[in-house]
Write a protein that holds these residues in place. Sequence first.
Motif, short mmCIF file in Angstrom:
data_model
loop_
_atom_site.label_atom_id
_atom_site.label_comp_id
_atom_site.label_asym_id
_atom_site.label_seq_id
_atom_site.Cartn_x
_atom_site.Cartn_y
_atom_site.Cartn_z
N GLU A 157 -3.11 9.62 3.24
CA GLU A 157 -4.13 9.39 2.22
C GLU A 157 -3.66 8.28 1.30
OE1 GLU A 157 -4.32 13.25 0.41
OE2 GLU A 157 -5.79 13.96 1.87
N ALA A 158 -4.53 7.31 1.04
CA ALA A 158 -4.18 6.19 0.17
C ALA A 158 -3.94 6.70 -1.25
CB ALA A 158 -5.28 5.15 0.18
N ARG A 159 -2.86 6.25 -1.85
CA ARG A 159 -2.54 6.63 -3.23
C ARG A 159 -2.67 5.44 -4.18
NH1 ARG A 159 -3.40 11.32 -2.23
NH2 ARG A 159 -1.80 12.88 -1.98
N SER A 160 -2.06 4.32 -3.80
CA SER A 160 -2.02 3.17 -4.70
C SER A 160 -1.82 1.90 -3.88
CB SER A 160 -0.87 3.35 -5.69
OG SER A 160 -0.95 2.44 -6.74
N GLN A 161 -2.10 0.76 -4.51
CA GLN A 161 -1.92 -0.51 -3.81
C GLN A 161 -1.67 -1.63 -4.80
OE1 GLN A 161 -5.45 -1.40 -1.62
NE2 GLN A 161 -6.78 -1.30 -3.38
N GLN A 209 0.86 -1.18 0.00
CA GLN A 209 0.00 0.00 0.00
C GLN A 209 0.89 1.23 0.00
OE1 GLN A 209 -2.59 0.36 3.43
NE2 GLN A 209 -4.07 1.53 2.27
N SER A 234 -3.19 1.60 -14.66
CA SER A 234 -3.07 1.89 -13.23
C SER A 234 -4.36 2.43 -12.62
CB SER A 234 -1.95 2.89 -12.99
OG SER A 234 -2.35 4.17 -13.41
N ARG A 235 -5.39 2.61 -13.44
CA ARG A 235 -6.67 3.16 -12.97
C ARG A 235 -6.46 4.47 -12.23
NH1 ARG A 235 -8.27 -2.24 -10.30
NH2 ARG A 235 -7.83 -3.59 -12.03
N SER A 236 -5.84 5.41 -12.91
CA SER A 236 -5.53 6.75 -12.39
C SER A 236 -4.60 6.71 -11.18
CB SER A 236 -6.80 7.51 -12.04
OG SER A 236 -7.59 7.68 -13.18
N THR A 294 -4.31 4.24 -8.90
CA THR A 294 -4.76 3.48 -7.73
C THR A 294 -4.15 2.09 -7.65
OG1 THR A 294 -6.72 2.68 -8.89
CG2 THR A 294 -6.95 4.72 -7.62
N VAL A 295 -3.53 1.60 -8.73
CA VAL A 295 -2.93 0.27 -8.74
C VAL A 295 -1.45 0.41 -9.11
CG1 VAL A 295 -2.94 -1.99 -9.86
CG2 VAL A 295 -5.10 -0.82 -9.41
N ARG A 333 0.09 7.92 -12.56
CA ARG A 333 -1.29 8.41 -12.63
C ARG A 333 -1.80 8.48 -14.06
NH1 ARG A 333 -0.46 13.07 -8.20
NH2 ARG A 333 -0.69 11.74 -6.40
#
Length: 167
Positions: free
Chosen positions: A78-82, A66, A130-132, A134-135, A125
Motif C-alpha cells: 500500500e502506498a504511504r508516501s512519495q 516511493q 506532509s499532507r497526512s 503522503t509526501v 503523518r
Amino acid sequence: ESTHRTERALVRSGMLLCAVGQKISIWKAERGELRPAGFHYAGFTASCAATLGNYALLGDACRGLQLVAWSKEKKCFEARSQRRDAASAFACEMTLDEADPNPANGLRVFLADAGRNLRIYSFSRQDAESRSGTVLLPRAAFHLGAVANHFLRRRPGGWGSVPEPTQ
C-alpha cells in the motif's frame, strides 16, 4: 542494464523483496522454496530498494522515491508516501530515529542521487506540510562530490566502533 538490474533486500518476516523494472515482487520462504506472496507495480523503473520492517522504499531511475508498506491481510503493498521531485536514485536506505519523541515521525529516508548529492527526508503523518504523510519531507541535502551507489545501515557502537579510552 542498470535500469533493469535487480535489487534485493530481506524483510524481517522471512520474505524477499525483488524489484525488476516496474514490478516489485515479494516472495516467502516455505518448505525450502520461494513462493510468490504478492506484487506491486511502481509506475516507474526501480533502480534501488530498501526495507525496514514492513516498509519498502523504492527509488526511481529517472526521478522520485516511493514509500510503500506490506499489508499481510491484503497481501499487497500500500502506498504511504512519495517524493516526485527527487533526482535519479542511485541508492536509498531507511532508518528509525529513536531519539525523536514521537515514534510516528522517526522514519528517515536517505537518497544518493545522480547529482552526487545525499538527500535526507522524513516520513511524518502529523506534519501539515506532509499532507497526512503522503509526501516525504526534505530535511537536509549534502553535495558529496562523488557518486554513492550503496548505503550500509549499522547500529552505533556495533562492529568497527572506536573503543572507549581506558584510564
